[in-house]
Design a protein around this motif. Structure first.
Motif, PDB file in Angstrom:
ATOM      1  N   TRP A 154       0.823  -1.212   0.000  1.00 35.85           N
ATOM      2  CA  TRP A 154       0.000   0.000   0.000  1.00 35.85           C
ATOM      3  C   TRP A 154       0.854   1.258   0.000  1.00 35.85           C
ATOM      4  CZ3 TRP A 154      -4.543  -0.313  -1.775  1.00 35.85           C
ATOM      5  CH2 TRP A 154      -5.316  -1.466  -1.579  1.00 35.85           C
ATOM      6  N   LEU A 155       2.046   1.173   0.624  1.00 37.17           N
ATOM      7  CA  LEU A 155       2.945   2.329   0.603  1.00 37.17           C
ATOM      8  C   LEU A 155       3.368   2.628  -0.833  1.00 37.17           C
ATOM      9  CD1 LEU A 155       4.743   4.444   1.932  1.00 37.17           C
ATOM     10  CD2 LEU A 155       6.524   2.723   2.088  1.00 37.17           C
ATOM     11  N   LEU A 156       3.727   1.569  -1.589  1.00 33.59           N
ATOM     12  CA  LEU A 156       4.153   1.790  -2.974  1.00 33.59           C
ATOM     13  C   LEU A 156       3.013   2.384  -3.790  1.00 33.59           C
ATOM     14  CD1 LEU A 156       6.368  -1.354  -3.593  1.00 33.59           C
ATOM     15  CD2 LEU A 156       7.077   0.999  -3.142  1.00 33.59           C
ATOM     16  N   VAL A 157       1.792   1.862  -3.561  1.00 34.43           N
ATOM     17  CA  VAL A 157       0.634   2.416  -4.270  1.00 34.43           C
ATOM     18  C   VAL A 157       0.500   3.907  -3.958  1.00 34.43           C
ATOM     19  CG1 VAL A 157      -1.880   2.370  -4.418  1.00 34.43           C
ATOM     20  CG2 VAL A 157      -0.596   0.228  -4.379  1.00 34.43           C
ATOM     21  N   ALA A 158       0.577   4.231  -2.658  1.00 32.83           N
ATOM     22  CA  ALA A 158       0.400   5.631  -2.250  1.00 32.83           C
ATOM     23  C   ALA A 158       1.494   6.511  -2.825  1.00 32.83           C
ATOM     24  CB  ALA A 158       0.392   5.723  -0.725  1.00 32.83           C
ATOM     25  N   LEU A 159       2.743   6.026  -2.761  1.00 36.77           N
ATOM     26  CA  LEU A 159       3.857   6.850  -3.237  1.00 36.77           C
ATOM     27  C   LEU A 159       3.764   7.108  -4.728  1.00 36.77           C
ATOM     28  CD1 LEU A 159       7.018   5.641  -1.310  1.00 36.77           C
ATOM     29  CD2 LEU A 159       5.773   7.776  -1.083  1.00 36.77           C
ATOM     30  N   VAL A 160       3.410   6.050  -5.493  1.00 33.72           N
ATOM     31  CA  VAL A 160       3.293   6.237  -6.946  1.00 33.72           C
ATOM     32  C   VAL A 160       2.178   7.230  -7.256  1.00 33.72           C
ATOM     33  CG1 VAL A 160       2.659   5.092  -9.099  1.00 33.72           C
ATOM     34  CG2 VAL A 160       4.300   4.026  -7.557  1.00 33.72           C
ATOM     35  N   ALA A 161       1.034   7.070  -6.566  1.00 36.89           N
ATOM     36  CA  ALA A 161      -0.088   7.990  -6.797  1.00 36.89           C
ATOM     37  C   ALA A 161       0.330   9.418  -6.456  1.00 36.89           C
ATOM     38  CB  ALA A 161      -1.280   7.578  -5.937  1.00 36.89           C
ATOM     39  N   LEU A 162       0.988   9.572  -5.308  1.00 31.97           N
ATOM     40  CA  LEU A 162       1.396  10.911  -4.877  1.00 31.97           C
ATOM     41  C   LEU A 162       2.408  11.512  -5.845  1.00 31.97           C
ATOM     42  CD1 LEU A 162       0.716  12.722  -2.530  1.00 31.97           C
ATOM     43  CD2 LEU A 162       2.739  11.904  -1.359  1.00 31.97           C
ATOM     44  N   TYR A 163       3.350  10.661  -6.301  1.00 33.37           N
ATOM     45  CA  TYR A 163       4.368  11.157  -7.235  1.00 33.37           C
ATOM     46  C   TYR A 163       3.713  11.653  -8.524  1.00 33.37           C
ATOM     47  CZ  TYR A 163       8.407  11.417 -10.263  1.00 33.37           C
ATOM     48  OH  TYR A 163       9.360  11.868 -11.133  1.00 33.37           O
ATOM     49  N   LEU A 164       2.755  10.871  -9.025  1.00 35.18           N
ATOM     50  CA  LEU A 164       2.082  11.272 -10.271  1.00 35.18           C
ATOM     51  C   LEU A 164       1.325  12.578 -10.061  1.00 35.18           C
ATOM     52  CD1 LEU A 164       0.864   7.858 -11.676  1.00 35.18           C
ATOM     53  CD2 LEU A 164       2.773   9.278 -12.432  1.00 35.18           C
ATOM     54  N   ILE A 165       0.570  12.668  -8.957  1.00 36.53           N
ATOM     55  CA  ILE A 165      -0.205  13.893  -8.703  1.00 36.53           C
ATOM     56  C   ILE A 165       0.723  15.091  -8.597  1.00 36.53           C
ATOM     57  CG2 ILE A 165      -1.617  15.070  -6.983  1.00 36.53           C
ATOM     58  CD1 ILE A 165      -2.862  12.326  -6.345  1.00 36.53           C
ATOM     59  N   ILE A 166       1.823  14.909  -7.853  1.00 35.81           N
ATOM     60  CA  ILE A 166       2.720  16.049  -7.619  1.00 35.81           C
ATOM     61  C   ILE A 166       3.456  16.443  -8.893  1.00 35.81           C
ATOM     62  CG2 ILE A 166       4.914  16.636  -6.510  1.00 35.81           C
ATOM     63  CD1 ILE A 166       3.871  15.536  -3.949  1.00 35.81           C
ATOM     64  N   SER A 167       4.036  15.438  -9.588  1.00 40.95           N
ATOM     65  CA  SER A 167       4.874  15.806 -10.731  1.00 40.95           C
ATOM     66  C   SER A 167       4.049  16.194 -11.951  1.00 40.95           C
ATOM     67  CB  SER A 167       5.817  14.658 -11.077  1.00 40.95           C
ATOM     68  OG  SER A 167       5.061  13.547 -11.479  1.00 40.95           O
ATOM     69  N   ARG A 168       2.824  15.656 -12.076  1.00 42.36           N
ATOM     70  CA  ARG A 168       2.023  15.959 -13.278  1.00 42.36           C
ATOM     71  C   ARG A 168       1.167  17.204 -13.101  1.00 42.36           C
ATOM     72  NH1 ARG A 168       2.099  11.004 -16.223  1.00 42.36           N
ATOM     73  NH2 ARG A 168       4.340  10.699 -16.164  1.00 42.36           N
ATOM     74  N   ILE A 169       0.615  17.397 -11.893  1.00 45.41           N
ATOM     75  CA  ILE A 169      -0.349  18.495 -11.721  1.00 45.41           C
ATOM     76  C   ILE A 169       0.225  19.608 -10.844  1.00 45.41           C
ATOM     77  CG2 ILE A 169      -2.683  19.094 -11.031  1.00 45.41           C
ATOM     78  CD1 ILE A 169      -3.383  16.122 -11.309  1.00 45.41           C
ATOM     79  N   ALA A 170       0.637  19.230  -9.628  1.00 44.98           N
ATOM     80  CA  ALA A 170       0.942  20.272  -8.637  1.00 44.98           C
ATOM     81  C   ALA A 170       2.161  21.106  -9.022  1.00 44.98           C
ATOM     82  CB  ALA A 170       1.157  19.637  -7.270  1.00 44.98           C
ATOM     83  N   LEU A 171       3.288  20.430  -9.320  1.00 46.64           N
ATOM     84  CA  LEU A 171       4.521  21.186  -9.550  1.00 46.64           C
ATOM     85  C   LEU A 171       4.452  22.087 -10.779  1.00 46.64           C
ATOM     86  CD1 LEU A 171       7.352  18.780  -8.418  1.00 46.64           C
ATOM     87  CD2 LEU A 171       6.184  20.589  -7.194  1.00 46.64           C
ATOM     88  N   PRO A 172       3.953  21.592 -11.945  1.00 48.12           N
ATOM     89  CA  PRO A 172       3.869  22.514 -13.088  1.00 48.12           C
ATOM     90  C   PRO A 172       2.996  23.725 -12.781  1.00 48.12           C
ATOM     91  CG  PRO A 172       3.518  20.261 -13.807  1.00 48.12           C
ATOM     92  CD  PRO A 172       3.538  20.234 -12.312  1.00 48.12           C
ATOM     93  N   ARG A 173       1.909  23.484 -12.050  1.00 52.56           N
ATOM     94  CA  ARG A 173       1.002  24.590 -11.753  1.00 52.56           C
ATOM     95  C   ARG A 173       1.673  25.628 -10.847  1.00 52.56           C
ATOM     96  NH1 ARG A 173      -4.782  23.338  -9.247  1.00 52.56           N
ATOM     97  NH2 ARG A 173      -5.050  22.281 -11.234  1.00 52.56           N
ATOM     98  N   ILE A 174       2.290  25.132  -9.757  1.00 55.22           N
ATOM     99  CA  ILE A 174       2.944  26.083  -8.841  1.00 55.22           C
ATOM    100  C   ILE A 174       4.076  26.810  -9.552  1.00 55.22           C
ATOM    101  CG2 ILE A 174       4.244  26.272  -6.690  1.00 55.22           C
ATOM    102  CD1 ILE A 174       2.699  23.908  -5.627  1.00 55.22           C
ATOM    103  N   ALA A 175       4.843  26.062 -10.364  1.00 52.64           N
ATOM    104  CA  ALA A 175       5.960  26.698 -11.081  1.00 52.64           C
ATOM    105  C   ALA A 175       5.443  27.791 -11.998  1.00 52.64           C
ATOM    106  CB  ALA A 175       6.733  25.638 -11.873  1.00 52.64           C
ATOM    107  N   SER A 176       4.316  27.519 -12.710  1.00 51.70           N
ATOM    108  CA  SER A 176       3.801  28.529 -13.638  1.00 51.70           C
ATOM    109  C   SER A 176       3.278  29.734 -12.882  1.00 51.70           C
ATOM    110  CB  SER A 176       2.718  27.935 -14.533  1.00 51.70           C
ATOM    111  OG  SER A 176       1.504  27.834 -13.831  1.00 51.70           O
ATOM    112  N   VAL A 177       2.631  29.486 -11.729  1.00 48.81           N
ATOM    113  CA  VAL A 177       2.141  30.623 -10.930  1.00 48.81           C
ATOM    114  C   VAL A 177       3.309  31.481 -10.474  1.00 48.81           C
ATOM    115  CG1 VAL A 177       1.098  31.259  -8.736  1.00 48.81           C
ATOM    116  CG2 VAL A 177       0.020  29.542 -10.154  1.00 48.81           C
ATOM    117  N   LEU A 178       4.382  30.812  -9.997  1.00 49.44           N
ATOM    118  CA  LEU A 178       5.539  31.572  -9.504  1.00 49.44           C
ATOM    119  C   LEU A 178       6.186  32.358 -10.645  1.00 49.44           C
ATOM    120  CD1 LEU A 178       7.216  29.078  -7.019  1.00 49.44           C
ATOM    121  CD2 LEU A 178       5.824  31.055  -6.522  1.00 49.44           C
ATOM    122  N   ALA A 179       6.300  31.702 -11.829  1.00 48.29           N
ATOM    123  CA  ALA A 179       6.920  32.386 -12.967  1.00 48.29           C
ATOM    124  C   ALA A 179       6.078  33.577 -13.389  1.00 48.29           C
ATOM    125  CB  ALA A 179       7.081  31.411 -14.126  1.00 48.29           C
ATOM    126  N   GLU A 180       4.747  33.357 -13.412  1.00 44.53           N
ATOM    127  CA  GLU A 180       3.840  34.434 -13.800  1.00 44.53           C
ATOM    128  C   GLU A 180       3.978  35.622 -12.849  1.00 44.53           C
ATOM    129  OE1 GLU A 180      -0.899  34.620 -14.386  1.00 44.53           O
ATOM    130  OE2 GLU A 180       0.035  32.669 -14.622  1.00 44.53           O
TER     131      GLU A 180
END
Lengths: 244, 216
Positions: free
Chosen positions: B70-96
């Motif tokens: 279950w840890l691996l499931v959670a980590l993979v899910a979290l990694y995908l959410i963070i690297s695909r959605i959260a980080l690009p969005r925050i980076a673009s907001v900061l750049a803007e």
């Protein structure tokens, strides 16, 4: 120690735990993922130039870890930033969620921290060999030391390299477990007032102790996530720049 | 557990050897017995360890596969959410934000320059107005001076004319007076002469009077 027992979420306590069983671990891991997503995805939904409070927290954690990776591991470590950021957010959110009453603290389990530490260890080792090949072994050969000392130092360096995942995982698990256990011990003294006259003295003291240790644990929850992350950056720096 | 079985096997082997080889085997048997004791100790400590494992759920390895899965499931899910959605969005907001801050700073710089230009223009206009006012004042002063001079000259001329007229009148009066004095003197002289009983020619008397008057 009841709070650390892994048990199936549905069914009786004594039921066997298979690898696919939905347990309290599953629930709290899921809650961690949800909480992090709420903070980082739902919190930044507005993409506001002037950020809301939640968006500031998300941006602050981004800036905090980004700067840490850049400062500690170097500019070329930035491609590992999503990986390190995931580790940090997971650990810090698990630690904080674990401080909720009746919560299950996933990071107080050796199974969890060992996987996290081994993942870092393997990433660092594989990155080192992929980038530098056999030259990565120069990490263990202290060329600044006198020649006769080098083999001895190499042995020590190799041992310390392999001890890293052990200390990395046990540090986090031990810190998280110890605080919870100490709170539990004081909590056991707290109802003494119901049983004997001595409780007049013991109960207020133990309640005070619980509050104090809880405050300390909030600090520890953040610091241990920070320590785990910064150590990951330090190890990563060894993989990217192995020469002493 | 491993030590336990090991010790048991050695014990078994030792007794076996003791049976077949007599005294030589007896030594082995003793050795084996010692191992067996060690093995028993191992069993005890293993049992003790088992008791601790129950006390400490972290060391209950039965739950490890479950946690790790279950840890691996959670980590993979979290990694995908963070690297695909959260980080690009925050980076673009900061750049803007960084971009808009830079723009704002540039705009502020531009406005500052404009303000400085406006201030310079204002100062220029003020100086122009001052000098113009000064020129008008000077002009007015000159005009007034000219008018004043003209009026003065006119007045002087009038005064001079009046003075001349008066002098002429005074001259006339004096001439008249002198003429009167002469005629009165002549008459008086003639009267006096007559009174003295001397006959005198009127012309002689006149001439004598005129001569006396010239002398005076």
């Amino acid at each position: 120690m009841d709070q650390f027992i892994v048990k199936p979420l549905f069914g009786e306590v004594g039921d066997p735990v298979y690898w696919y069983t939905i347990t309290n671990v599953t629930l709290w891991l899921f809650l961690t993922v949800v909480a992090v997503s709420l903070l980082l995805v739902a919190g930044t939904r507005g993409r506001a130039i002037i950020p809301t409070k939640i968006q500031s927290v998300a941006e602050l954690s981004y800036g905090f870890i980004y700067k840490m990776v850049e400062d500690v591991a170097g500019k070329d470590a930035v491609r590992f930033f999503p990986y390190i950021f995931t580790l940090f957010m997971f650990i810090v959110m698990s630690n904080f969620l674990g401080l909720l009453p009746l919560a299950f603290t996933t990071t107080s389990h050796l199974a969890v921290t060992v996987v996290l530490a081994l993942a870092v260890f393997l990433t660092v080792t594989i990155t080192g060999f992929v980038l530098h090949g056999a030259k990565f072994l120069s990490l263990f050969w202290v060329s600044s030391a006198p020649l006769p000392l080098r083999p001895i130092l190499a042995l020590i360096e190799v041992i310390s390299y392999f001890v890293r995942p052990v200390s990395h995982s046990i540090r986090l698990m031990g810190n998280m477990m110890a605080g919870h256990a100490v709170i539990k011990v004081f909590a056991a003294f707290a109802p003494l007032i119901l049983l004997s006259g001595l409780g007049v003295l013991v109960t207020p003291l133990s309640v005070l102790a619980i509050s104090t240790i809880y405050a300390l644990e909030v600090l520890v929850a953040f610091i241990q996530a920070y320590v785990f992350t910064i150590l990951t950056c330090v190890y990563l720096k060894d993989a990217l720049h192995p020469s002493h | 557990m491993a030590t336990d079985t090991n010790g048991a096997i050695i014990l078994a082997q030792a007794t076996d050897e003791a049976a077949t080889h007599g005294t030589e085997g007896a030594e082995h048997a003793v050795e084996g017995a010692a191992h067996a004791v060690e093995g028993a100790h191992g069993v005890e400590s293993a049992a003790h360890g088992g008791g601790e494992a129950v006390g400490m759920p972290q060391l209950d390895f039965n739950s490890w596969p479950n946690q790790i899965f279950w840890l691996l499931v959670a980590l993979v899910a979290l990694y995908l959410i963070i690297s695909r959605i959260a980080l690009p969005r925050i980076a673009s907001v900061l750049a803007e934000r960084a971009g808009s801050v830079t723009n704002d700073v540039a705009a502020a710089e531009e406005l500052k320059l404009k303000a400085q230009e406006a201030e310079a223009a204002y100062n220029q206009a003020l100086a122009d107005a001052r000098s113009e006012a000064q020129a008008i004042i000077n002009e007015a002063k000159a005009e007034m001076q000219a008018e004043l001079d003209e009026a003065n000259a006119k007045a002087d001329a009038e005064i001079a004319a009046k003075v001349a007229e008066s002098e002429k009148a005074i001259g006339e009066i004096r001439a008249n007076a002198l003429a009167s004095v002469e005629s009165v003197a002549k008459e008086a002289a003639a009267e006096i002469v007559a009174a003295l009983g001397t006959k005198a020619d009127a012309a002689t008397v006149d001439a004598a009077v005129s001569e006396q008057m010239k002398r005076a």
